[in-house]
Design a protein around this motif. Sequence first.
Motif, PDB file in Angstrom:
ATOM      1  N   SER A  46      51.220  34.992  37.526  1.00  0.00           N
ATOM      2  CA  SER A  46      52.381  35.251  38.364  1.00  0.00           C
ATOM      3  C   SER A  46      53.095  33.967  38.718  1.00  0.00           C
ATOM      4  CB  SER A  46      51.941  35.972  39.645  1.00  0.00           C
ATOM      5  OG  SER A  46      51.039  35.164  40.372  1.00  0.00           O
ATOM      6  N   ALA A  47      54.387  34.107  39.076  1.00  0.00           N
ATOM      7  CA  ALA A  47      55.184  32.949  39.444  1.00  0.00           C
ATOM      8  C   ALA A  47      54.561  32.252  40.646  1.00  0.00           C
ATOM      9  CB  ALA A  47      56.618  33.380  39.763  1.00  0.00           C
ATOM     10  N   GLY A  48      54.496  30.953  40.587  1.00  0.00           N
ATOM     11  CA  GLY A  48      53.939  30.177  41.684  1.00  0.00           C
ATOM     12  C   GLY A  48      52.440  30.003  41.630  1.00  0.00           C
ATOM     13  N   ALA A  49      51.793  30.681  40.715  1.00  0.00           N
ATOM     14  CA  ALA A  49      50.344  30.554  40.593  1.00  0.00           C
ATOM     15  C   ALA A  49      49.984  29.205  39.994  1.00  0.00           C
ATOM     16  CB  ALA A  49      49.790  31.680  39.737  1.00  0.00           C
ATOM     17  N   VAL A  50      48.841  28.697  40.375  1.00  0.00           N
ATOM     18  CA  VAL A  50      48.362  27.421  39.858  1.00  0.00           C
ATOM     19  C   VAL A  50      47.816  27.625  38.448  1.00  0.00           C
ATOM     20  CG1 VAL A  50      46.689  25.574  40.193  1.00  0.00           C
ATOM     21  CG2 VAL A  50      47.813  26.604  42.177  1.00  0.00           C
ATOM     22  N   ALA A  51      48.220  26.741  37.546  1.00  0.00           N
ATOM     23  CA  ALA A  51      47.741  26.839  36.163  1.00  0.00           C
ATOM     24  C   ALA A  51      46.237  26.595  36.128  1.00  0.00           C
ATOM     25  CB  ALA A  51      48.460  25.820  35.291  1.00  0.00           C
ATOM     26  N   ARG A  52      45.532  27.480  35.452  1.00  0.00           N
ATOM     27  CA  ARG A  52      44.072  27.342  35.352  1.00  0.00           C
ATOM     28  C   ARG A  52      43.741  26.717  34.004  1.00  0.00           C
ATOM     29  NH1 ARG A  52      40.909  32.515  36.695  1.00  0.00           N
ATOM     30  NH2 ARG A  52      42.254  33.434  35.098  1.00  0.00           N
ATOM     31  N   THR A  53      43.947  25.427  33.955  1.00  0.00           N
ATOM     32  CA  THR A  53      43.736  24.658  32.733  1.00  0.00           C
ATOM     33  C   THR A  53      42.842  23.463  33.039  1.00  0.00           C
ATOM     34  OG1 THR A  53      45.698  23.278  33.096  1.00  0.00           O
ATOM     35  CG2 THR A  53      45.999  25.316  31.843  1.00  0.00           C
ATOM     36  N   ALA A  54      42.243  22.918  32.000  1.00  0.00           N
ATOM     37  CA  ALA A  54      41.422  21.723  32.185  1.00  0.00           C
ATOM     38  C   ALA A  54      41.266  21.018  30.849  1.00  0.00           C
ATOM     39  CB  ALA A  54      40.050  22.089  32.747  1.00  0.00           C
ATOM     40  N   THR A  55      41.068  19.716  30.933  1.00  0.00           N
ATOM     41  CA  THR A  55      40.807  18.878  29.763  1.00  0.00           C
ATOM     42  C   THR A  55      39.599  17.996  30.053  1.00  0.00           C
ATOM     43  OG1 THR A  55      43.142  18.851  29.111  1.00  0.00           O
ATOM     44  CG2 THR A  55      41.751  17.101  28.238  1.00  0.00           C
ATOM     45  N   VAL A  56      38.752  17.857  29.062  1.00  0.00           N
ATOM     46  CA  VAL A  56      37.548  17.038  29.203  1.00  0.00           C
ATOM     47  C   VAL A  56      37.427  16.118  27.998  1.00  0.00           C
ATOM     48  CG1 VAL A  56      35.015  17.120  29.101  1.00  0.00           C
ATOM     49  CG2 VAL A  56      36.248  18.649  30.647  1.00  0.00           C
ATOM     50  N   SER A  57      37.110  14.867  28.265  1.00  0.00           N
ATOM     51  CA  SER A  57      36.778  13.908  27.210  1.00  0.00           C
ATOM     52  C   SER A  57      35.312  13.541  27.369  1.00  0.00           C
ATOM     53  CB  SER A  57      37.639  12.647  27.319  1.00  0.00           C
ATOM     54  OG  SER A  57      39.002  12.951  27.127  1.00  0.00           O
ATOM     55  N   GLY A  85      38.010  26.096  39.089  1.00  0.00           N
ATOM     56  CA  GLY A  85      38.172  25.515  40.420  1.00  0.00           C
ATOM     57  C   GLY A  85      37.179  26.094  41.408  1.00  0.00           C
ATOM     58  N   ASP A  86      37.683  26.600  42.563  1.00  0.00           N
ATOM     59  CA  ASP A  86      36.792  27.181  43.575  1.00  0.00           C
ATOM     60  C   ASP A  86      36.413  28.628  43.259  1.00  0.00           C
ATOM     61  OD1 ASP A  86      39.120  28.584  44.154  1.00  0.00           O
ATOM     62  OD2 ASP A  86      39.403  27.684  46.136  1.00  0.00           O
ATOM     63  N   ARG A  87      36.880  29.128  42.102  1.00  0.00           N
ATOM     64  CA  ARG A  87      36.555  30.467  41.602  1.00  0.00           C
ATOM     65  C   ARG A  87      37.095  31.574  42.510  1.00  0.00           C
ATOM     66  NH1 ARG A  87      31.411  29.530  37.704  1.00  0.00           N
ATOM     67  NH2 ARG A  87      31.796  27.314  37.431  1.00  0.00           N
TER      68      ARG A  87
END
Length: 201
Positions: A2-13, A89-91
Amino acid sequence: MSAGAVARTATVSRKTKETEIEASINLDGTGTYDVSTGIGFLDHMLEQLSKHSLIDIRLQAKGDLHIDFHHTTEDTGLALGECLSKALGDRKGIRRYGSALIPMDETLTHVALDASNRPYLIWKVNFTRPKLGEMDTELFKEWFQAFAQTGGLTLHVWNQYGENNHHIVESSFKGLARALRHAVEIDPRAMAAVPSTKGVL
């Protein structure tokens, strides 16, 4: 999303003397993937994971394949699990639980999981061949163990029956995908709540 929702993405090296891995995921994706581990069968399984979970996965791995496939297999599980945990995140708001019963020709596999942040793996999967292609079949448990550990998943995988080892492995990854798809979805009835009476996962 939905609009305004925080993107649930992540990157790991992840870089060690044994492997060098760059991984990223988008939990609210469409199941697109760009996977290269140097292990053809593992690439195929991770593509299945992305496609059937609708989680976008990008993973590039370079490992000590001249020794064997163990380090690369385990470390890709660790990296993707870490991505999953970071993206959750905090699930808050997730459904938390997911399960799938996956038939594949003569094979039937059940996968159930709890995105509880309490890692645990039950692996009731047996193989009749030591290898699939060039990959040791014992390494699939190592991948699931690593993914559950850093992903914070209580994960049960039970192959109820089957004869073809390829089908047994693939149904396990597809079962994981479908269970994850449900577990990490945002529940519209509880979007602001952590799904635990403790108030934290």
